[in-house]
Design a protein around this motif. Structure first.
Motif, mmCIF file in Angstrom:
data_model
loop_
_atom_site.group_PDB
_atom_site.id
_atom_site.type_symbol
_atom_site.label_atom_id
_atom_site.label_comp_id
_atom_site.label_asym_id
_atom_site.label_seq_id
_atom_site.Cartn_x
_atom_site.Cartn_y
_atom_site.Cartn_z
ATOM 1 N N GLU A 131 0.842 -1.211 0.000
ATOM 2 C CA GLU A 131 0.000 0.000 0.000
ATOM 3 C C GLU A 131 0.868 1.248 0.000
ATOM 4 O OE1 GLU A 131 -3.806 -1.725 2.554
ATOM 5 O OE2 GLU A 131 -2.716 0.028 3.274
ATOM 6 N N ILE A 132 1.941 1.212 0.782
ATOM 7 C CA ILE A 132 2.842 2.362 0.826
ATOM 8 C C ILE A 132 3.503 2.542 -0.546
ATOM 9 C CG2 ILE A 132 4.981 3.253 1.851
ATOM 10 C CD1 ILE A 132 4.137 1.881 4.478
ATOM 11 N N ALA A 133 3.889 1.441 -1.182
ATOM 12 C CA ALA A 133 4.494 1.515 -2.517
ATOM 13 C C ALA A 133 3.512 2.125 -3.517
ATOM 14 C CB ALA A 133 4.922 0.125 -2.982
ATOM 15 N N ASP A 134 2.233 1.734 -3.433
ATOM 16 C CA ASP A 134 1.210 2.292 -4.325
ATOM 17 C C ASP A 134 1.102 3.801 -4.131
ATOM 18 O OD1 ASP A 134 -1.146 -0.507 -4.031
ATOM 19 O OD2 ASP A 134 0.636 -0.207 -5.288
ATOM 20 N N THR A 135 1.128 4.219 -2.854
ATOM 21 C CA THR A 135 1.019 5.646 -2.551
ATOM 22 C C THR A 135 2.197 6.404 -3.136
ATOM 23 O OG1 THR A 135 -0.135 5.145 -0.495
ATOM 24 C CG2 THR A 135 0.850 7.326 -0.683
ATOM 25 N N VAL A 136 3.390 5.844 -2.995
ATOM 26 C CA VAL A 136 4.579 6.502 -3.528
ATOM 27 C C VAL A 136 4.510 6.551 -5.055
ATOM 28 C CG1 VAL A 136 7.090 6.293 -3.771
ATOM 29 C CG2 VAL A 136 6.025 5.941 -1.541
ATOM 30 N N ALA A 137 4.097 5.469 -5.666
ATOM 31 C CA ALA A 137 4.022 5.413 -7.136
ATOM 32 C C ALA A 137 2.994 6.410 -7.681
ATOM 33 C CB ALA A 137 3.678 3.996 -7.596
ATOM 34 N N ASP A 138 1.893 6.587 -6.936
ATOM 35 C CA ASP A 138 0.841 7.519 -7.354
ATOM 36 C C ASP A 138 1.152 8.957 -6.981
ATOM 37 O OD1 ASP A 138 -1.912 5.255 -6.553
ATOM 38 O OD2 ASP A 138 -0.605 5.432 -8.318
ATOM 39 N N CYS A 139 2.208 9.135 -6.140
ATOM 40 C CA CYS A 139 2.540 10.455 -5.597
ATOM 41 C C CYS A 139 1.353 11.039 -4.831
ATOM 42 C CB CYS A 139 2.958 11.425 -6.704
ATOM 43 S SG CYS A 139 4.360 10.835 -7.650
ATOM 44 N N SER A 140 0.528 10.169 -4.227
ATOM 45 C CA SER A 140 -0.638 10.638 -3.461
ATOM 46 C C SER A 140 -0.287 10.595 -1.981
ATOM 47 C CB SER A 140 -1.850 9.770 -3.751
ATOM 48 O OG SER A 140 -1.528 8.398 -3.565
ATOM 49 N N TYR A 141 0.595 11.481 -1.549
ATOM 50 C CA TYR A 141 1.159 11.404 -0.215
ATOM 51 C C TYR A 141 0.174 11.730 0.875
ATOM 52 C CZ TYR A 141 5.289 11.108 -3.015
ATOM 53 O OH TYR A 141 6.196 10.724 -3.950
ATOM 54 N N ASP A 142 -0.930 12.401 0.562
ATOM 55 C CA ASP A 142 -1.926 12.680 1.586
ATOM 56 C C ASP A 142 -2.428 11.404 2.222
ATOM 57 O OD1 ASP A 142 -3.545 15.525 0.008
ATOM 58 O OD2 ASP A 142 -1.707 15.304 1.155
ATOM 59 N N SER A 143 -2.461 10.323 1.424
ATOM 60 C CA SER A 143 -3.050 9.106 1.960
ATOM 61 C C SER A 143 -2.077 8.288 2.798
ATOM 62 C CB SER A 143 -3.598 8.237 0.833
ATOM 63 O OG SER A 143 -2.534 7.823 -0.008
#
Lengths: 160, 224
Positions: A131-143
């Motif tokens: 999940e953290i990798a997905d967030t980093v890949a999406d650049c959606s750091y708020d989540s």
């Protein structure tokens, strides 16, 4: 006079014992022989400073992370989980600190985190790290933070 | 002269006992500050290892609640071995339960309990604690913001009553500048909440609605 001296001595002994209240808490077992994450973190930091060389498949960050993960083989599961957590905690903020532009560096960091996820012996941690990798890949750091940090602890006059 | 010595001894013994009690209470008050450092890693380690206990003052309770709120859903906590993370959340919830039992209007404590319960997948308690937090502090800015973020992050698990509390928080956010900024960010980041926000916003004063829309436009322009 003797009573006064005895009381003063008792008070002095109490004051001297205050430092024993402080404890240092180690986040991980200090006796565990865990390899250092410094080479992997250093390699990823170098790529952060030179994002034009980022390569999510064979870049320096991914390669160094792979080498670090390989060095964890043989560790007891609990120590391996902690070592992988420490690695991800060190890598993920690099992507956010590199700036708002979503680029190949974010992809390389995400790839490194996915490698860490795959190496975890705990299925729940595998899921969290992915999940953290997905967030980093999406650049959606708020989540990456479930809730926002408070601006101030308590507003003056509030009943809470 | 003979009568003064026993009196002095009694006074010294009573004084020493009171001083001892005071020192013990001081130790409990200061332990959250003394047991670990200030970095997230150290605070997480202290709470998960159950080394922290709140004192009687609101001040020492706030320290633990702030650590729980700041760390529970953070990237740091999410990366940790699941057993340690569960221990951290369990201890946060236990502390928050004790605090809200002593102080039923301690909204921040209820919020910490709600967060821990959500992350432990105890959704009945997540809902009850979220409602209690909203009822005990319906207009405190930072609590509103955190409750709304928590509700949005666990939208599928909100009960009917908790949804009502969430809508009340959204309405309260429309009443301040900071609140409208929070709503604009929420609106842009969470497309699934837009209809809800617009529905609540239609009940707000026209000036507040216009200001909210202006902030949304500014955010969208900044991202282009």
């Amino acid at each position: 006079m003797k009573v006064v001296l005895a009381t003063a001595l008792a008070a002095a002994l109490m004051v001297v014992s205050f430092p024993s209240m402080a404890q240092t808490v180690a986040a991980i077992d200090p006796s565990a022989a865990t390899p250092s994450i410094d080479p992997a973190v250093g390699a990823c930091d170098y790529v952060a400073k030179n994002p034009e060389i980022a390569d999510p498949i064979s870049g320096q960050c991914v390669t160094a992370t792979g080498a670090y993960i390989a060095s964890l083989s043989g560790l007891p599961p609990a120590e391996a989980e902690q070592a992988l957590a420490d690695l991800v905690v060190a890598l993920a903020p690099m992507a956010q600190a590199a700036g708002p532009t979503c680029d190949k560096f974010d992809d390389e960091i995400a790839a490194a985190i996915r490698m860490a996820a795959t190496a975890s012996p705990n299925p729940e941690q595998v899921s969290s790290l992915n999940e953290i990798a997905d967030t980093v890949a999406d650049c959606s750091y708020d989540s990456t933070a479930a809730i926002a940090e408070p601006v101030i602890p308590v507003e003056p006059g509030s009943p809470s | 002269m003979a009568g003064r010595t026993p009196t002095a001894i009694v006074l010294i013994v009573v004084g020493a006992a009171l001083a001892g009690f005071g020192l013990s209470e001081s130790g409990a008050e200061f332990s959250p500050y003394l047991v670990a450092g200030y970095a997230t890693k150290e605070r997480f380690a202290a709470i998960s290892a159950d080394l922290v206990e709140p004192g009687d003052s609101r001040w020492s309770k706030d320290l633990i609640v702030e650590d729980c709120l700041r760390i529970a859903g953070s990237l740091f906590a999410r990366a940790q071995p699941p057993a340690r993370r569960a221990a951290f959340l369990d201890n946060c919830r236990r502390h928050a339960s004790g605090m809200t039992s002593e102080m039923p209007t301690y909204s921040a404590g209820w919020l910490a309990k709600s967060v821990a319960s959500a992350l432990l997948s105890d959704f009945p308690d997540f809902n009850q604690s979220l409602i209690a937090s909203q009822m005990s502090a319906p207009s405190v800015g930072w609590l509103l913001e955190q409750r709304v973020n928590l509700a949005v992050g666990h939208r599928d698990y909100l009960s009917t009553e908790a949804t009502t509390a969430y809508h009340a928080d959204l309405m309260a956010l429309f009443s301040t500048d900071k609140g409208r900024s929070v709503l604009a960010s929420l609106y842009v980041a969470h497309s699934e909440e837009r209809d809800t926000i617009i529905g609540i916003g239609e009940q707000a004063p026209v000036a507040a609605q216009q200001d909210f829309l202006d902030r949304v436009r500014q955010l969208v322009s900044a991202r282009l």
